[in-house]
Design a protein around this motif. Structure first.
Motif, PDB file in Angstrom:
ATOM      1  N   UNK A   1      -1.994  -4.030   5.936  1.00 55.47           N
ATOM      2  CA  UNK A   1      -1.498  -4.885   5.020  1.00 55.47           C
ATOM      3  C   UNK A   1      -1.766  -4.072   3.863  1.00 55.47           C
ATOM      4  N   UNK A   2      -1.877  -2.845   4.035  1.00 53.31           N
ATOM      5  CA  UNK A   2      -1.650  -1.899   2.078  1.00 53.31           C
ATOM      6  C   UNK A   2      -0.286  -1.879   2.715  1.00 53.31           C
ATOM      7  N   UNK A   3       0.841  -1.430   3.906  1.00 52.54           N
ATOM      8  CA  UNK A   3       1.801  -1.206   3.353  1.00 52.54           C
ATOM      9  C   UNK A   3       2.496  -2.982   2.810  1.00 52.54           C
ATOM     10  N   UNK A   4       1.661  -4.059   2.810  1.00 50.02           N
ATOM     11  CA  UNK A   4       2.155  -5.775   2.641  1.00 50.02           C
ATOM     12  C   UNK A   4       2.170  -5.477   0.856  1.00 50.02           C
ATOM     13  N   UNK A   5       0.204  -4.577   0.713  1.00 48.63           N
ATOM     14  CA  UNK A   5      -0.306  -4.617  -0.927  1.00 48.63           C
ATOM     15  C   UNK A   5       1.049  -4.001  -2.031  1.00 48.63           C
ATOM     16  N   UNK A   6       1.580  -2.798  -1.053  1.00 46.80           N
ATOM     17  CA  UNK A   6       2.577  -1.811  -1.357  1.00 46.80           C
ATOM     18  C   UNK A   6       4.414  -2.637  -2.092  1.00 46.80           C
ATOM     19  N   UNK A   7       4.295  -2.936  -0.883  1.00 51.93           N
ATOM     20  CA  UNK A   7       5.746  -4.260  -1.373  1.00 51.93           C
ATOM     21  C   UNK A   7       5.308  -4.646  -2.471  1.00 51.93           C
ATOM     22  N   UNK A   8       4.162  -5.765  -2.582  1.00 51.38           N
ATOM     23  CA  UNK A   8       3.608  -5.928  -3.866  1.00 51.38           C
ATOM     24  C   UNK A   8       4.152  -5.180  -5.023  1.00 51.38           C
ATOM     25  N   UNK A   9       4.005  -3.872  -4.495  1.00 45.97           N
ATOM     26  CA  UNK A   9       3.419  -3.325  -5.876  1.00 45.97           C
ATOM     27  C   UNK A   9       5.195  -2.781  -6.320  1.00 45.97           C
ATOM     28  N   UNK A  10       5.729  -2.994  -5.264  1.00 50.23           N
ATOM     29  CA  UNK A  10       7.051  -2.496  -5.441  1.00 50.23           C
ATOM     30  C   UNK A  10       7.573  -3.291  -6.411  1.00 50.23           C
ATOM     31  N   UNK A  11       7.758  -4.701  -6.177  1.00 44.68           N
ATOM     32  CA  UNK A  11       8.060  -6.551  -7.152  1.00 44.68           C
ATOM     33  C   UNK A  11       7.236  -5.762  -8.442  1.00 44.68           C
ATOM     34  N   UNK A  12       6.683  -5.653  -8.310  1.00 39.36           N
ATOM     35  CA  UNK A  12       5.258  -5.313 -10.079  1.00 39.36           C
ATOM     36  C   UNK A  12       5.938  -4.398 -10.528  1.00 39.36           C
TER      37      UNK A  12
END
Length: 551
Positions: A50-61
């Motif tokens: 989940x941390x890696x997935x959330x960091x992908x969403x952070x990269x998007x933002x």
């Protein structure tokens, strides 16, 4: 005289045609909020925790952090060029994601996926900057409705994409990414030909006409929102019904094109006396004169206040209500109060949107698309109602816009508490509450920044404020939600993890409720500090209204 009439008719029609294409651009530029629709596919395909997935969403933002480039460009490049940059960047960013999710190519290394998600996120900043800066300058007397309508359609765009994909492609993540790549590209290419700066309203009659047309846009937008919500509630999403739904939705989105046609025909049919009255003073000089008159009233009052405090001292920087450079704005306390309060609202809201897929699965829902759509639709209601109501109460009583942000933060804190307690149907209630309040924050902050710091450098100031989106996503989604979820989750074969139960996000919701309470305090402080400037804006509007009635 005939030439002037034709020129005026063309100018009015072109301004409204530009606004219609701006609405279309905003209807497809909320793709940043759709990550939950394909995040599960990325998680399983790339074996992410989940941390890696959330960091992908952070990269998007984080892509929005580079919106500063769009802000700088808005003072140097034309609107069409800014739109073209955004649409080509989005085509590349989302196109590569589609290639990965559709298994056309093997999954890229993690850092490369972050780059392409960042590009997709950054593409919307170019679109939003072009649309908002141009339209607020074109309709500067109605900044609240303009912001509410445009930001409202951004909110609806997530539901538009989600429901169209569900209707036509059975909610397939790969097909969804095709829509995100191709549709914004095509719409922006259309807007390139029509969206440009046009002289604003120069008379009370024109301003009144603008208000009536904005009411039409509001009605159409509400119909679209109710239609989308009805589709989610009915639940019949296959066969002929789905094709009919998609066709009617596209017709509704296209229907505002009637406004510029009506404006053109109406201007052609104006009486000879009205035309002669217009020829007594050139349109552009009238616009400038009226702008200078209003600005002079506000500037004179502001200067008088400064002189009372610093009698005999030379004023070194502009006061609130005058044009600020980005450095002058950042040297004020009010800018940072607005910045941090904005962070408390949009940062926590983005965390919910980015994690909606996992939140729904944790609470036992197998299909979370309805929650993604509900957040979008209710976000629309928050944006469009707050824009219109804040403008009404500003004109009527001089109510500071930040008070609306404070009210939304209170409601948002309540929503987080409900989701933390996991009461029955709390995710339905939470989706609506978070959507409404997130929408209010975006719609109110746009005109607030222009009223406090001016329009001259508004594009850059707006994009500095938008830095809160990647910053809030990193703090509340990447760090807070990522670490606390992984602490509660259990590992799964292949390297990922999962968590089921209300405990998965309880502490996260409580922390975000506390952040919302802090935001309330900051918004109330900003309303108190800016009450005088809003009183001056109210007074200038009343003077203009009185002079119009006398004439």
């Amino acid at each position: 005289m005939g030439f002037l009439r034709s020129s005026s008719s063309y100018s009015s029609a072109l301004k409204w045609l530009g606004f219609v294409t701006a609405v279309w651009v905003q209807s497809i530029s909320g793709n940043n909020y759709t990550f939950s629709n394909y995040s599960s596919a990325l998680k399983s395909l790339m074996n992410l925790n989940q941390l890696q997935l959330n960091n992908l969403s952070v990269a998007k933002d984080v892509g929005k952090a580079f919106g500063i480039l769009a802000g700088l460009a808005s003072d140097r490049l034309s609107t069409p060029v800014i739109l073209l940059i955004g649409c080509f960047e989005g085509l590349l960013g989302y196109g590569v994601q589609w290639l990965v999710v559709s298994r056309t190519i093997t999954p890229l290394p993690y850092w490369q996926m972050c780059v392409f998600l960042c590009m997709g996120g950054n593409s919307t900043t170019w679109m939003n900057t072009a649309v908002l800066v141009t339209c607020i300058r074109n309709f500067r007397r109605n900044r609240g409705p303009v912001s509410g309508i445009l930001k409202g359609y951004v909110g609806l765009s997530t539901a538009i994409f989600t429901d169209l994909c569900t209707a036509l492609f059975s909610n397939d993540p790969a097909s969804f990414l095709v829509l995100l790549a191709v549709v914004p590209f095509a719409v922006c290419l259309t807007a390139v030909f029509f969206l440009r700066e046009i002289p604003p309203a120069s008379s009370a009659d024109e301003e009144s006409e603008e208000t009536r047309y904005f009411a039409v846009f509001n009605i159409v937008a509400v119909v679209v929102a109710v239609y989308l919500q009805s589709y989610d509630i009915i639940g019949v999403k296959t066969g002929v019904f789905s094709v009919a739904f998609a066709s009617i939705l596209l017709f509704l989105l296209f229907s505002p094109i009637a406004v510029p046609f009506h404006a053109f025909i109406k201007s052609l049919n104006r009486g000879e006396q009205d035309v002669e009255g217009q020829t007594q003073e050139p349109l552009l000089s009238s616009d400038i004169a009226e702008e200078k008159e209003v600005i002079a009233v506000e500037a004179a009052a502001a200067a008088a206040a400064v002189e009372e405090e610093n009698l005999g001292a030379e004023r070194k920087r502009p006061v609130l209500g005058e044009d600020h450079t980005i450095m002058e704005a950042m040297l004020t306390v009010d800018f940072w109060v607005l910045f941090v309060s904005f962070l408390c609202g949009v940062g926590t809201g983005l965390a919910v949107m980015n994690n909606m897929g996992q939140i729904g699965l944790a609470l036992g829902y197998t299909d979370v698309s309805i929650f993604v759509s509900m957040t979008s639709i209710w976000g629309f209601f928050g944006r469009i109602l707050s824009g219109t109501l804040s403008e009404h109460f500003l004109k009527k009583a001089g109510t500071p816009r930040p008070l609306w942000n404070a009210a939304s933060q209170i409601l948002m804190a309540v929503g987080y508490l409900l989701m933390a307690l996991a009461v029955p149907n709390s995710l339905y209630i939470g989706s609506m509450v978070v959507g409404v309040c997130y929408g209010v924050r975006l719609a109110i902050t746009v005109p607030t920044a222009s009223e406090l710091f001016g329009l001259k450098h508004y594009g850059l100031i707006y994009n500095i404020l938008v830095l809160n989106l990647p910053l809030g996503s990193f703090l509340f989604s990447g760090l807070l939600a990522g670490f606390l979820y992984d602490a509660e989750a259990t590992p799964t074969p292949g390297g990922g993890n999962t968590c089921v139960g209300a405990h998965c996000y309880r502490l996260i919701f409580l922390v975000m409720a506390l952040a919302s309470v802090i935001g309330v305090g900051l918004d109330i402080l900003l309303a108190y500090r800016t009450k005088e400037i809003y009183a001056k804006i109210h007074a200038s509007k009343q003077v203009k209204k009185s002079s119009s009635n006398l004439s």
